[in-house]
Design an enzyme around this catalytic site. Structure first.
Site, PDB file in Angstrom:
ATOM      1  N   HIS A  51     -12.946  -1.985  -5.357  1.00  9.76           N
ATOM      2  CA  HIS A  51     -12.489  -1.552  -3.869  1.00  9.76           C
ATOM      3  C   HIS A  51     -12.990  -2.222  -2.773  1.00  9.76           C
ATOM      4  CE1 HIS A  51      -9.641   1.753  -2.923  1.00  9.76           C
ATOM      5  NE2 HIS A  51     -10.105   1.463  -1.623  1.00  9.76           N
ATOM      6  N   THR A  70      -4.381   2.912  -8.378  1.00 14.19           N
ATOM      7  CA  THR A  70      -5.770   2.894  -7.843  1.00 14.19           C
ATOM      8  C   THR A  70      -6.697   3.842  -8.642  1.00 14.19           C
ATOM      9  OG1 THR A  70      -5.097   1.922  -5.848  1.00 14.19           O
ATOM     10  CG2 THR A  70      -7.140   3.003  -6.047  1.00 14.19           C
ATOM     11  N   SER A  90     -12.003  -4.707  -9.863  1.00 11.18           N
ATOM     12  CA  SER A  90     -12.045  -4.676  -8.503  1.00 11.18           C
ATOM     13  C   SER A  90     -13.140  -3.452  -8.136  1.00 11.18           C
ATOM     14  CB  SER A  90     -10.459  -4.007  -7.814  1.00 11.18           C
ATOM     15  OG  SER A  90     -10.668  -3.629  -6.624  1.00 11.18           O
ATOM     16  N   LYS A 111      -6.106  -0.426 -11.532  1.00  9.09           N
ATOM     17  CA  LYS A 111      -6.934  -1.224 -10.457  1.00  9.09           C
ATOM     18  C   LYS A 111      -8.302  -0.200 -10.085  1.00  9.09           C
ATOM     19  CE  LYS A 111      -7.090  -2.852  -5.597  1.00  9.09           C
ATOM     20  NZ  LYS A 111      -7.923  -1.788  -5.119  1.00  9.09           N
ATOM     21  N   ASP A 143      -9.346  -8.763  -7.982  1.00 14.64           N
ATOM     22  CA  ASP A 143      -9.291  -8.144  -6.558  1.00 14.64           C
ATOM     23  C   ASP A 143     -10.704  -8.279  -5.906  1.00 14.64           C
ATOM     24  OD1 ASP A 143      -8.194  -6.961  -4.312  1.00 14.64           O
ATOM     25  OD2 ASP A 143      -9.370  -5.247  -5.080  1.00 14.64           O
ATOM     26  N   GLY A 144     -10.772  -8.681  -4.928  1.00 16.37           N
ATOM     27  CA  GLY A 144     -12.068  -8.882  -4.132  1.00 16.37           C
ATOM     28  C   GLY A 144     -12.995  -9.972  -4.096  1.00 16.37           C
ATOM     29  N   GLY A 178      -6.919  -9.798   0.194  1.00 19.60           N
ATOM     30  CA  GLY A 178      -6.772  -8.723   1.133  1.00 19.60           C
ATOM     31  C   GLY A 178      -7.405  -9.107   2.424  1.00 19.60           C
ATOM     32  N   ARG A 179      -8.618  -8.862   2.726  1.00 19.27           N
ATOM     33  CA  ARG A 179      -9.059  -9.233   3.873  1.00 19.27           C
ATOM     34  C   ARG A 179      -8.829 -10.714   4.264  1.00 19.27           C
ATOM     35  NH1 ARG A 179     -14.919  -6.812   2.213  1.00 19.27           N
ATOM     36  NH2 ARG A 179     -14.542  -4.595   2.613  1.00 19.27           N
ATOM     37  N   SER A 200       0.800  -1.153   0.089  1.00 23.07           N
ATOM     38  CA  SER A 200      -0.198  -0.051  -0.017  1.00 23.07           C
ATOM     39  C   SER A 200       0.818   1.188  -0.009  1.00 23.07           C
ATOM     40  CB  SER A 200      -0.931   0.014   1.134  1.00 23.07           C
ATOM     41  OG  SER A 200      -1.463   1.229   1.324  1.00 23.07           O
ATOM     42  N   TYR A 203      -1.762   5.815  -4.901  1.00 24.58           N
ATOM     43  CA  TYR A 203      -2.497   6.809  -4.974  1.00 24.58           C
ATOM     44  C   TYR A 203      -1.871   8.058  -5.715  1.00 24.58           C
ATOM     45  CZ  TYR A 203      -5.948   4.465  -1.958  1.00 24.58           C
ATOM     46  OH  TYR A 203      -6.756   3.527  -1.367  1.00 24.58           O
ATOM     47  N   ARG A 255     -16.386  -1.126  -0.998  1.00 25.65           N
ATOM     48  CA  ARG A 255     -16.527   0.141   0.107  1.00 25.65           C
ATOM     49  C   ARG A 255     -16.444   1.368  -0.711  1.00 25.65           C
ATOM     50  NH1 ARG A 255     -11.662   0.503   3.209  1.00 25.65           N
ATOM     51  NH2 ARG A 255     -10.308  -0.222   1.368  1.00 25.65           N
ATOM     52  N   GLN A 290       1.332  -0.158  -4.649  1.00 22.62           N
ATOM     53  CA  GLN A 290      -0.107   0.218  -4.924  1.00 22.62           C
ATOM     54  C   GLN A 290      -0.067   1.701  -4.882  1.00 22.62           C
ATOM     55  OE1 GLN A 290      -2.077   1.674  -2.283  1.00 22.62           O
ATOM     56  NE2 GLN A 290      -3.286   2.707  -3.596  1.00 22.62           N
TER      57      GLN A 290
END
Length: 260
Positions: free
Chosen positions: A149, A53, A147, A125, A180-181, A203-204, A4, A27, A152, A25
């Protein structure tokens, strides 16, 4: 491993301690100089690709964060670059922080700028449609990550796996497509591969394992997913991942078409 932007551990320390393949990743900040420094440091430290992202022009309405008054923790190595002192009336300070530091003007033409500051491959992504996938190809991305996200950002956005096949068909093998997800079981991995993903991101599940039992918990999560995938392959007659085909899954669209 995809690291991240806001990792609590400096990116260079992760690179020094990890012998796996690392992606960053990314931003994009309003202060583009910050983004440039992050990207160039990642390249210098041996990161192999960037994961841009694209689905956070603004932070989604995360009601649990608003109720709880979530306060974002800016990692120590970011403190000299970003300020946490943002004005907000109430609710989630994370939303105010994101609006304060992230560049909401990010658009397709900024791929040219990103290419100008790095030689690393760029994955994008946050795509969920064929139209966006085609546009991503036009601007020269090296890979696409389907994805939403983690559900969320936008209420009622489709599950990533339900958008996967549409994107895969639009890309037509020109660049890798990842998912992803929503990966909770090895059967989810199997379905994603059957629908055309070349790899999946988790991820989670990893966070749950980490919270429960640290490094050993993360290892166990990966072992469970691998074991369940292998069992799914065996029960479907697949000797390798190359043997997993579209014929192994039936989607809601397939069922609806069969009734016509």
């Amino acid at each position: 491993m995809v690291v991240s932007t806001f990792s609590s551990i400096p990116h260079e320390e992760i690179a020094a301690d990890c012998n796996g393949t690392l992606f960053l990743q990314l931003y994009v900040f309003k202060n583009r100089e910050i983004t440039t420094r992050l990207v160039q440091k990642a390249e210098k430290c041996g990161y192999k690709a960037l994961v841009l992202t694209a689905d956070v022009p603004k932070l989604g309405r995360r009601e649990a964060d608003i109720r709880n008054g979530l306060v974002p923790i800016v990692p120590m190595h970011f403190r000299s670059l970003l300020t946490e002192d943002v004005v907000h009336a109430s609710g989630s300070k994370a939303e105010a922080f994101a609006s304060h530091v992230l560049d909401a003007s990010l658009c397709w033409k900024d791929m040219e700028w990103l290419r100008s500051i790095t030689t690393l491959p760029v994955f994008i992504k946050g795509l969920l449609t064929a139209e966006d996938a085609e546009k991503a190809l036009e601007v020269g991305v090296d890979g696409i990550i389907v994805s939403n996200h983690g559900g969320r950002q936008l209420d009622c956005a489709p599950a990533a796996i339900s958008a996967l096949e549409e994107v895969v068909k639009a890309v037509a093998g020109k660049v890798p497509v990842l998912l992803d997800g929503g990966i909770r079981r090895g059967t989810d991995v199997f379905k994603a591969l059957a629908l055309g993903a070349q790899a999946i991101l988790i991820g989670r599940s990893v966070v749950f394992g980490l919270a429960a039992k640290g490094e050993e918990g993360v290892r166990k999560v990966i072992e469970i997913l691998k074991s369940e995938l292998e069992l799914s392959m065996a029960l479907n007659g697949c000797c390798s991942t190359e043997g997993i085909t579209r014929a192994h899954v039936q989607t809601l669209g397939d069922r609806l078409r069969s009734m016509l």
